[in-house]
Design a protein around this motif. Sequence first.
Motif: not given
Lengths: 255, 255, 255, 255
Positions: D72-74, D78, D98, D111-112
């Motif tokens: 996951a990048c965003t 996620a 992330i 983002e996390t």
Amino acid sequence: MFTLGDRTFTSRLLTGTGKFSGTKHMLAALQASESELVTLALKRVSLNDPADDLFSPLKAAGFQLLPNTSGACTAEDAILAAHLAREAMGTPWLKLEIHPDPRYLMPDPIETLKAAKALAREGFIVLPYIHADPVLCKRLEDVGCAAVMPLAAPIGSNLGLETREFLRIIIEQAQVPVIVDAGIGAPSHAAAAMELGADAVLVNTAIATAADPVAMATAFKLAVIAGRMAYEAGLPGQHQQAQASSPLTDFLLST
Amino acid sequence: MFTLGDRTFTSRLLTGTGKFSGTKHMLAALQASESELVTLALKRVSLNDPADDLFSPLKAAGFQLLPNTSGACTAEDAILAAHLAREAMGTPWLKLEIHPDPRYLMPDPIETLKAAKALAREGFIVLPYIHADPVLCKRLEDVGCAAVMPLAAPIGSNLGLETREFLRIIIEQAQVPVIVDAGIGAPSHAAAAMELGADAVLVNTAIATAADPVAMATAFKLAVIAGRMAYEAGLPGQHQQAQASSPLTDFLLST
Amino acid sequence: MFTLGDRTFTSRLLTGTGKFSGTKHMLAALQASESELVTLALKRVSLNDPADDLFSPLKAAGFQLLPNTSGACTAEDAILAAHLAREAMGTPWLKLEIHPDPRYLMPDPIETLKAAKALAREGFIVLPYIHADPVLCKRLEDVGCAAVMPLAAPIGSNLGLETREFLRIIIEQAQVPVIVDAGIGAPSHAAAAMELGADAVLVNTAIATAADPVAMATAFKLAVIAGRMAYEAGLPGQHQQAQASSPLTDFLLST
Amino acid sequence: MFTLGDRTFTSRLLTGTGKFSGTKHMLAALQASESELVTLALKRVSLNDPADDLFSPLKAAGFQLLPNTSGACTAEDAILAAHLAREAMGTPWLKLEIHPDPRYLMPDPIETLKAAKALAREGFIVLPYIHADPVLCKRLEDVGCAAVMPLAAPIGSNLGLETREFLRIIIEQAQVPVIVDAGIGAPSHAAAAMELGADAVLVNTAIATAADPVAMATAFKLAVIAGRMAYEAGLPGQHQQAQASSPLTDFLLST
């Protein structure tokens, strides 16, 4: 300024002559380093083969030469090399290196002490390259060495002050100058050795094998000066807890 | 030379104004450091109380001022402080510090990014003090920060490059200057940061609390130059095995 | 299992008897450690003063005793102590310690080699405590020592593997067991020594001065086993770049 | 024993399922580790392709599954992955990862936090993988995470506790369990994390890529127990000066 044997030096950076790509580059780098004391292997003195000779150009450039016994495996080898070097280079200065181990070139404490004792008695100004062993350093001092040269890390490893805790003890106990030798791979390592209170450092590989040896020599020159100044200026201690450097603008919280 | 915002600097050593024993000593040390960019807390600007004011003497001495928001716990605090600082000091330069934790003064990534975005949009030249977090550094760059200021270790700890592996990644990825901040306690630490490829370092505590701050400032000046030169000159790598620096005098063995 | 002298041991954790708050606590901790080989100073054998005697209870508990020459400053001292110990404890096993320096208790390489040679010739099973000096280790092996015991850090410092790079070389070159001694202050240090390939470690201070010596002894027992298992199971190398451990769920990106 | 979410665990060693050479070897190693909580990427659940499915055998073996959002990048990615994982694996447990950076897989703090807040509110038991950032850890705790999972070093680097000073602060301040994740490459690293006071560690690469994963898993199991025991037993501090562990046999000097 620090005194070694019968001479006082301004520069606390000792250099070596191995691994350079050529004599011209070597001389330029050594001059940029402002080093005054330069070590060279006996093998590099080729009075009959000027093309391969380092002695004459170094001498002409005004460096104090420090012949070394690199390659010696026993006290006997080293004593022979010392005599040849004194004759060939006309100097009683000697970097004593005895390393029977061809892979890591670790110094031999027993043979080094034996040779140091004999050579100091003969009037050599002996600077032994040794492990960072505090008791051995005291013993070398006791037999008349002009300084001790404990290693920071294996020769040519560029790993820096791996022996930091032992260098600290050696420096605390020594009555002769402590010159940190071998393993110093970056100006930060040289500065760190000086910050610990070392009297000088010897750097060779990291300068000789840099992409730009003249610039690297200059960098080491500055780092050694910086480390010594910091030592003399009184470095503050280390803390595990933060200490604010800016006063906290506490009124903000109440606005 | 490196460029930050709209200015080019010769010195890669940024300094701070906290913890000095007095303004006179501070000025002498900062001048010795040859630092061009000096951070000070908003609180240190007391236009009505000249005795406690740092702004006027620093300005008179020609330093580029870098107001900081030390004490801010939220983006809102920091934005307010930034506005007050811009008005009081007449500069859009800003060291953004948001640390809700009073014990370790660790920076807050969320609030710092929020404030940085708002302030960059308003035209501030924002230099955020942050954890050595590679992703956060990219995000701060993306919202328009002029540089990133990752910490080496907790503020005032003098522990040196505890975050070395992360600084290495940050430097590799950054498109804006990387200025290593906090925890640099000795010239060797500053040199090591520069050798990694940092664009600059900020030093305050180690200079201000030295027994001789002027000498210490000079030592840091030299160490930063040395570290940068070494970086540019191409530092050789590290090895676990020895590599002889002097050619071994092998003929000795056969004599 | 590893073999020292004429005996095979299951446990790779050697322990000592100093600094415990009392004999009862000491015995409980040593039993919890499952150590089979326990060192004690000659002074702790008081055949005439049972209250202060460690020999009898250790013997009764089944430990193999390893008398040490702690306090010896010369080879002569150590040889005398060895003879007294052999007579008092009825064993040719000997941990040879010669440390003329009362502050750091650093071992003397010259006197240690001299005493080791004489004692090995007399039939002692000699385990010399020495600096992490690779050449000295080979020489001690050559004169007949049953193992070498290089130090990790100054005795009682709890600093861990300060001599890591040199231990690595010693382990690579040794033909006799390598037992890392001194400075091991936590189970993680003991595990790290075993992971490097050491044959055993000796731990004393960290167990004896723990708040709960029995639990700490158990912790060291497990850590030594863990470190050895990891060494045998083949530890992977270190990398500067990340390597994902979970396969990246790439389809997510395209949903 | 420690509690995470609504469950109490005996084992403080969490494991992962990546990089093993096959499912059978993986299961054997995980069983040897005595780990109770095992993370796996959503991608590894292939209900339609039993040959590539890890879910069923892990479930059958009694492990508590901890799906992760690797890849996951965003926050959006996620959250989607979390929902899919909950449905596929029937569990609200989630390791939140992330990492927009494909090279070093460094976690994204912004983002996390965003995803953690949303998922905790939905009833997920969220364990976020993050940088060793003390302020971020407090914020994740504040939004309802069941634990924090700061990294020791880049994933797969095997470099050990590079973030030691920051882990120390995180552990001191946390009100939820601290699980050290990423970079743990040897049992000694795991023990060191536990000695600092971490509640648990997660190990994957070092076990999965060992020559003998079952033995390595056992070694990690023991090291984690050892480190925790040592923490509870009260580790003594570190000293720069030697402290004799054997009483010096001073009478020798007067004989």
